[in-house]
Design a protein around this motif. Structure first.
Motif, PDB file in Angstrom:
ATOM      1  N   ALA A  62       2.352  16.489 -12.724  1.00  0.00           N
ATOM      2  CA  ALA A  62       2.275  19.185 -12.611  1.00  0.00           C
ATOM      3  C   ALA A  62       3.193  19.454 -13.264  1.00  0.00           C
ATOM      4  N   ILE A  63       4.544  19.043 -13.514  1.00  0.00           N
ATOM      5  CA  ILE A  63       6.281  19.401 -13.690  1.00  0.00           C
ATOM      6  C   ILE A  63       5.752  19.190 -15.240  1.00  0.00           C
ATOM      7  N   ILE A  64       5.143  18.203 -16.079  1.00  0.00           N
ATOM      8  CA  ILE A  64       5.248  18.114 -17.442  1.00  0.00           C
ATOM      9  C   ILE A  64       4.333  19.181 -18.053  1.00  0.00           C
ATOM     10  N   LEU A  65       3.064  19.069 -16.629  1.00  0.00           N
ATOM     11  CA  LEU A  65       1.981  20.121 -17.636  1.00  0.00           C
ATOM     12  C   LEU A  65       1.692  21.423 -17.294  1.00  0.00           C
ATOM     13  N   TYR A  66       2.627  22.037 -16.301  1.00  0.00           N
ATOM     14  CA  TYR A  66       2.580  23.274 -15.675  1.00  0.00           C
ATOM     15  C   TYR A  66       3.250  24.458 -16.663  1.00  0.00           C
ATOM     16  N   PRO A  67       4.189  24.132 -17.183  1.00  0.00           N
ATOM     17  CA  PRO A  67       4.503  25.168 -18.525  1.00  0.00           C
ATOM     18  C   PRO A  67       3.137  25.184 -19.433  1.00  0.00           C
ATOM     19  N   LEU A  68       2.678  24.247 -20.124  1.00  0.00           N
ATOM     20  CA  LEU A  68       0.867  24.252 -20.631  1.00  0.00           C
ATOM     21  C   LEU A  68       0.149  25.978 -20.160  1.00  0.00           C
ATOM     22  N   VAL A  69      -0.175  25.345 -18.886  1.00  0.00           N
ATOM     23  CA  VAL A  69      -1.176  25.828 -18.128  1.00  0.00           C
ATOM     24  C   VAL A  69      -0.320  27.324 -17.967  1.00  0.00           C
TER      25      VAL A  69
ATOM     26  N   LYS B  82       1.159  -1.268  -0.100  1.00  0.00           N
ATOM     27  CA  LYS B  82       0.115   0.187  -0.155  1.00  0.00           C
ATOM     28  C   LYS B  82       0.504   0.937   0.026  1.00  0.00           C
ATOM     29  N   TRP B  83       1.808   1.141   0.880  1.00  0.00           N
ATOM     30  CA  TRP B  83       2.871   2.588   0.756  1.00  0.00           C
ATOM     31  C   TRP B  83       3.898   2.451  -0.968  1.00  0.00           C
ATOM     32  N   PHE B  84       4.260   1.717  -0.786  1.00  0.00           N
ATOM     33  CA  PHE B  84       4.618   1.604  -2.703  1.00  0.00           C
ATOM     34  C   PHE B  84       3.395   2.279  -3.484  1.00  0.00           C
ATOM     35  N   ASP B  85       2.196   1.760  -3.333  1.00  0.00           N
ATOM     36  CA  ASP B  85       1.028   2.057  -4.620  1.00  0.00           C
ATOM     37  C   ASP B  85       1.284   4.089  -4.731  1.00  0.00           C
ATOM     38  N   LEU B  86       1.055   4.102  -3.097  1.00  0.00           N
ATOM     39  CA  LEU B  86       0.942   5.322  -2.925  1.00  0.00           C
ATOM     40  C   LEU B  86       2.051   6.117  -3.087  1.00  0.00           C
ATOM     41  N   VAL B  87       3.667   5.612  -2.436  1.00  0.00           N
ATOM     42  CA  VAL B  87       4.792   6.852  -3.530  1.00  0.00           C
ATOM     43  C   VAL B  87       4.548   6.834  -4.988  1.00  0.00           C
ATOM     44  N   ASN B  88       3.983   5.399  -5.299  1.00  0.00           N
ATOM     45  CA  ASN B  88       4.342   5.827  -6.853  1.00  0.00           C
ATOM     46  C   ASN B  88       2.837   6.549  -7.437  1.00  0.00           C
ATOM     47  N   LEU B  89       1.875   6.843  -6.329  1.00  0.00           N
ATOM     48  CA  LEU B  89       1.060   8.303  -6.951  1.00  0.00           C
ATOM     49  C   LEU B  89       0.704   9.179  -7.434  1.00  0.00           C
ATOM     50  N   VAL B  90       1.712   8.987  -5.823  1.00  0.00           N
ATOM     51  CA  VAL B  90       2.920  10.905  -6.069  1.00  0.00           C
ATOM     52  C   VAL B  90       3.561  11.053  -6.642  1.00  0.00           C
ATOM     53  N   LEU B  91       4.313  10.508  -7.231  1.00  0.00           N
ATOM     54  CA  LEU B  91       5.667  10.549  -7.455  1.00  0.00           C
ATOM     55  C   LEU B  91       4.751  11.102  -9.684  1.00  0.00           C
ATOM     56  N   VAL B  92       3.126   9.996  -9.422  1.00  0.00           N
ATOM     57  CA  VAL B  92       3.516  10.416 -11.201  1.00  0.00           C
ATOM     58  C   VAL B  92       2.580  11.418 -11.169  1.00  0.00           C
ATOM     59  N   LEU B  93       1.256  12.461 -10.012  1.00  0.00           N
ATOM     60  CA  LEU B  93       1.559  12.885 -10.177  1.00  0.00           C
ATOM     61  C   LEU B  93       2.178  14.113  -9.699  1.00  0.00           C
ATOM     62  N   GLY B  94       3.027  14.518  -9.237  1.00  0.00           N
ATOM     63  CA  GLY B  94       4.085  15.427  -9.473  1.00  0.00           C
ATOM     64  C   GLY B  94       4.540  14.958 -10.370  1.00  0.00           C
ATOM     65  N   ILE B  95       5.301  14.201 -11.491  1.00  0.00           N
ATOM     66  CA  ILE B  95       5.996  14.610 -12.241  1.00  0.00           C
ATOM     67  C   ILE B  95       4.874  14.634 -13.688  1.00  0.00           C
TER      68      ILE B  95
END
Length: 297
Positions: A26-33, A11-24
């Motif tokens: 956001a980093i990719i989409l923010y310049p466009l936004v 469960k912690w592994f899935d949570l860390v993966n989710l946080v990393l995916v959301l962070g990446i």
């Protein structure tokens, strides 16, 4: 069916993966936004905060000013024409080249494949290319932007490999038994089963034509034939805003610089919009298993 209970570590592994995916993401989409929000913001308020999470002083004056420029509209129409005609020629020529090279019965396919691959690493150069196009009489015409690059050797190899690996040999043999010739086999069987690779080629070629400006800068001198990217180059790099900033001619230099920044963001959004629409429409073909179930037994 019994459900397998997940351990706390999983469960912690899935949570860390989710946080990393959301962070990446956001980093990719923010310049466009950021560019979209900046284009809809009051240029005088954009510099109050370095990060834009929403438009500052909602303002569409930059878009209105851009659309008042006739060069933008003319460049847009030219680019749409060049992209449509050029991509159509690219797909037709690439299919015509890749299909014979993928046939086992085609004599000399290895030699012709080598010739195509040779052009990926060696070329005549800019000056010989210009002289050839000049002798053909296509300089300063639409055709100089779509004919010299009618086939990409890289894309040709990709499509040839797809035909070789994804079109079942048994399906072709059954078609020959039923009386199909090569042209009918290509039209009736190979192309309908090759929708994913054709969609990818449309995307590759289309994006290339839409973003291309160097060839137009070299071969086109008639301003009526300028593509959109060449017009944007003048706006974003050479700062030719005299026609678009007539309302700010008597303002101070700093004020003009602020207005120019708003226009830059607006033209970037306008030029990128068709590609942002095209990607979602074609992305569904990338993973679609169109050959599943084509052969039974």
């Amino acid at each position: 069916m019994n459900n397998i209970k997940r351990t706390p570590a999983e469960k912690w592994f899935d949570l860390v993966n989710l946080v990393l995916v959301l962070g990446i993401t956001a980093i990719i989409l923010y310049p466009l936004v950021f560019v979209v929000f900046a284009s809809m913001s009051d240029p005088r308020l954009m510099y109050d905060s370095p990060l834009l999470l929403w438009p500052k002083g909602f303002n569409l004056q930059s878009y209105a000013t851009v659309f008042e420029n006739s060069d933008i509209w003319r460049g847009y129409l030219n680019t749409i024409l060049y992209t449509f005609v050029g991509t159509s020629i690219n797909i037709f020529m690439t299919v015509c080249g890749a299909y014979p090279l993928s046939r086992r019965r085609f004599f000399g396919k290895g030699f012709f494949t080598f010739l195509f691959m040779f052009t990926m690493f060696f070329s005549g150069g800019l000056i010989p290319s210009y002289l050839v196009n000049q002798q053909l009489g296509i300089v300063n015409t639409m055709w100089v932007l779509v004919l010299p690059g009618a086939i990409s050797a890289f894309n040709l190899i990709i499509m040839r490999t797809y035909f070789q690996t994804r079109i079942p040999v048994e399906l072709e043999e059954s078609a020959y038994v039923d009386g199909c010739n090569d042209i009918r086999l290509l039209y009736k069987i190979v192309l309908p089963l090759s929708t994913p690779i054709i969609a990818v080629m449309i995307l590759f070629y289309g994006v290339g034509h839409w973003n291309s400006y160097f060839e137009a800068m070299i071969y086109i001198s008639n301003r009526e034939l300028f593509p959109l990217q060449l017009i944007l180059r003048e706006i974003l790099i050479k700062n030719e805003f005299s026609d678009m900033l007539s309302i700010a001619v008597d303002e101070q230099y700093a004020e003009r610089m602020i207005v120019r920044e708003g226009l830059k963001y607006a033209v970037v959004v306008i030029s990128s919009l068709p590609l942002l629409v095209l990607y979602p429409l074609l992305s569904k073909f990338f993973e679609k298993g169109i050959l599943v179930g084509a052969i039974k037994g």
